[in-house]
Write a protein that holds these residues in place. Sequence first.
Motif, short mmCIF file in Angstrom:
data_model
loop_
_atom_site.label_atom_id
_atom_site.label_comp_id
_atom_site.label_asym_id
_atom_site.label_seq_id
_atom_site.Cartn_x
_atom_site.Cartn_y
_atom_site.Cartn_z
N GLN A 20 -10.00 4.91 -3.74
CA GLN A 20 -8.92 4.00 -4.47
C GLN A 20 -7.68 4.88 -4.71
OE1 GLN A 20 -10.14 2.71 -8.39
NE2 GLN A 20 -8.46 1.32 -8.33
N HIS A 21 -7.92 6.03 -5.06
CA HIS A 21 -6.55 6.77 -5.24
C HIS A 21 -5.93 6.98 -4.07
CE1 HIS A 21 -8.52 9.16 -8.86
NE2 HIS A 21 -8.49 7.78 -9.17
N GLU A 22 -6.71 7.16 -2.99
CA GLU A 22 -6.06 7.46 -1.43
C GLU A 22 -5.37 6.13 -0.92
OE1 GLU A 22 -6.30 10.39 1.06
OE2 GLU A 22 -5.78 10.90 -1.04
N GLU A 23 -5.83 5.28 -1.25
CA GLU A 23 -5.41 3.76 -0.81
C GLU A 23 -4.11 3.43 -1.64
OE1 GLU A 23 -6.52 -0.95 -0.67
OE2 GLU A 23 -7.98 0.45 -1.60
N MET A 24 -4.11 3.85 -2.96
CA MET A 24 -3.10 3.62 -3.71
C MET A 24 -1.78 4.54 -2.93
SD MET A 24 -4.01 3.29 -7.68
CE MET A 24 -2.46 3.26 -8.28
N LEU A 25 -1.82 5.83 -2.57
CA LEU A 25 -1.00 6.53 -2.24
C LEU A 25 -0.53 6.13 -0.81
CD1 LEU A 25 0.62 9.42 -2.61
CD2 LEU A 25 -1.30 10.55 -1.38
N LEU A 26 -1.44 5.68 -0.02
CA LEU A 26 -0.89 5.17 1.14
C LEU A 26 -0.26 4.07 1.20
CD1 LEU A 26 -4.35 5.78 3.34
CD2 LEU A 26 -1.87 7.23 3.28
N LYS A 27 -0.50 3.00 0.12
CA LYS A 27 0.28 1.86 -0.17
C LYS A 27 1.75 2.32 -0.68
CE LYS A 27 -2.39 -1.86 0.49
NZ LYS A 27 -2.04 -2.82 1.25
N LEU A 28 1.59 3.38 -1.36
CA LEU A 28 3.02 3.71 -1.83
C LEU A 28 4.10 3.96 -0.79
CD1 LEU A 28 5.19 4.65 -4.00
CD2 LEU A 28 3.94 6.96 -4.07
N TRP A 29 3.39 4.71 0.36
CA TRP A 29 4.32 4.94 1.55
C TRP A 29 4.82 3.64 2.28
CZ3 TRP A 29 6.82 8.93 3.91
CH2 TRP A 29 7.09 9.00 5.23
N GLU A 30 3.68 2.68 2.24
CA GLU A 30 4.05 1.53 3.10
C GLU A 30 5.23 0.78 2.36
OE1 GLU A 30 0.24 -0.81 3.65
OE2 GLU A 30 -0.67 1.01 4.62
#
Length: 334
Positions: free
Chosen positions: A133-143
Amino acid sequence: MKHFLRMLIQVCLYFYCKFLWRCMKFVMRKLTGRCELQRICYGTKPGASRTMKIETSLRDSKSKLLQTSVSVHPDAIEKTIDDIMELKKINPDINPQLGISLQACLLQIVGYRNLIADVEKLRREPYDSDNPQHEEMLLKLWEFLKPNTPLESRISKQWCEIGFQGDDPKTDFRGMGLLGLYNLQYFAERDATVAQQVLSDSVHPKCRDITKEEISKFSKIEWEKKKMDKAIGYSFAIVGINITDLAYNLLVSGALKTHFYNIAPEAPTLPHFQQTFCYLMHEFHKFWIEEDPMDIMEFNRVREKFRKRIIKQLQNPDMALCPHFAASEGLINM
């Protein structure tokens, strides 16, 4: 000895003022036929002015019931109001508006305390790269911030393009924990246009304007060097985490009560806090440009000046930091 006497005088003044205040309350009740809670609800407009007076009255009361009413569970608010009405010998049928007003105030007061707990929980939770979940949020931030630029790999120097310090952002979240990531993602998603513009400005700063007076003070060599200088931008993500810290301290200190009691008709929630972060992020960016710092070493000075300005604004009981962009569409003024 002087210190002891000063302390003794302060203690005496405190108890004298408290005694005088209680006497005044007694006299006012006899004169008006209303208790302090009634006088506040009927004599003060809804919003921060009323809620903060109710909060002070309840907290400073000699009654244990009134003191603890500011920290009850939200589900117990209605019963608490019934108990207060009974204690104060107020007939709810004759004073129906009092119960409604008290309920609105207690929802805000209790909600603010619960919001601090929710925010604190996120702040204390460290970023965990093994948590999907943490990793997904971080990647979403980039997107959200770089929709047209794919991230080549999870560990990458590309993270510096959005203002992280190294090739792995997880190390930058240590100060504010998961709260920093939550706020940055919220800003990038809900205020995509503004967030991307702020990011662009921070990465590609314009040349600093120099006045004629400043030019006259430079030697030829200094001027040739100064012509090549640019106003240093800032690291978007790092500043976002720093502004998260500012928002957190404003919340915990109680400074944001004015804002939340004016914009949240019931209990302020985490989205209200995140919307406030969006406002602070946007306003700080504008303030940074207005201050026109010589370099990034002036960040702490500019930040402190910005903090004092926000606190001064929040001292106005009618103040609401209502941002006028996408993230604030859910805000409802009282």
